[in-house]
Design a protein around this motif. Sequence first.
Motif, PDB file in Angstrom:
ATOM      1  N   GLU A 191      -0.918   2.709   8.328  1.00 13.42           N
ATOM      2  CA  GLU A 191      -0.289   3.042   7.057  1.00 13.42           C
ATOM      3  C   GLU A 191       0.376   4.421   7.101  1.00 13.42           C
ATOM      4  OE1 GLU A 191       0.116   0.954   4.800  1.00 13.42           O
ATOM      5  OE2 GLU A 191      -1.495  -0.513   4.887  1.00 13.42           O
ATOM      6  N   GLN A 234      -1.837  -2.990  -7.832  1.00 12.89           N
ATOM      7  CA  GLN A 234      -1.654  -1.763  -7.052  1.00 12.89           C
ATOM      8  C   GLN A 234      -1.358  -0.581  -7.982  1.00 12.89           C
ATOM      9  OE1 GLN A 234      -2.967  -3.742  -4.741  1.00 12.89           O
ATOM     10  NE2 GLN A 234      -2.154  -2.237  -3.312  1.00 12.89           N
ATOM     11  N   ASN A 237       0.799  -1.226   0.000  1.00 10.64           N
ATOM     12  CA  ASN A 237       0.000   0.000   0.000  1.00 10.64           C
ATOM     13  C   ASN A 237       0.831   1.274   0.000  1.00 10.64           C
ATOM     14  OD1 ASN A 237      -2.535  -1.167  -0.122  1.00 10.64           O
ATOM     15  ND2 ASN A 237      -2.748  -1.318   2.108  1.00 10.64           N
ATOM     16  N   ASP A 286      -7.399  -1.118   0.006  1.00 15.89           N
ATOM     17  CA  ASP A 286      -6.180  -0.545  -0.560  1.00 15.89           C
ATOM     18  C   ASP A 286      -6.484   0.788  -1.247  1.00 15.89           C
ATOM     19  OD1 ASP A 286      -5.080  -2.903   0.289  1.00 15.89           O
ATOM     20  OD2 ASP A 286      -4.864  -3.780  -1.697  1.00 15.89           O
TER      21      ASP A 286
END
Length: 204
Positions: free
Chosen positions: A180, A92, A4, A111
Amino acid sequence: MPRNDRLVRNDASERVHIRKELGLSESDALVLYAPTWRDFAGEAQGLDVAAVRAAVVKRFERNVIMAFRGHYFSGFASEDFDCSLNDYRDMQGLLLACDVVITDYSSLIWDYSFTYRPCFLYTPDLAQYEADRGFDVDIHKWGFPVCETTEQLVKAIMDFVGVDFRQRMERHHEALGSFETGHACEAVAHIINEHCGFGKELAS
């Protein structure tokens, strides 16, 4: 999650590079429909591509490229889409390049949520999915617009407000206890070096 980092950091130059690789111009809005696989009822129900395209064009005033990417267990596709991205391996990177994502119950939403760009859940089989699979947390508490019909999806697109959506995502991240930072790869590399002694070997 290291995967991520790219989405959290949202590097503009990388996003531009991937979009060029996909053949997109700066003015294009990439709308990705990415339904997940169902083990109880076959394929996801089709999306009204024309209705979604018209709504996105009207709401965001951009040229729209409608793309499809199915789950790797799924063979669903439609000729109504401008392109299929089933063979694009870097998911991603694809999420980084997107302007709008439409899915159903796919974990990709967690995500993609770190980009704070529009994401809508199209769930015409929600009642059956809940009965057969269920959710740990009520889907209506995730923060994403939940749309069981095309009409609801079109309305959610037209009513989309970026500031409100970002606040819902931030509350959702806080509720889940997100850690994150965009630097998970560095943290993992540091731990590996620390425990395996790679740092010492390189230093000597």
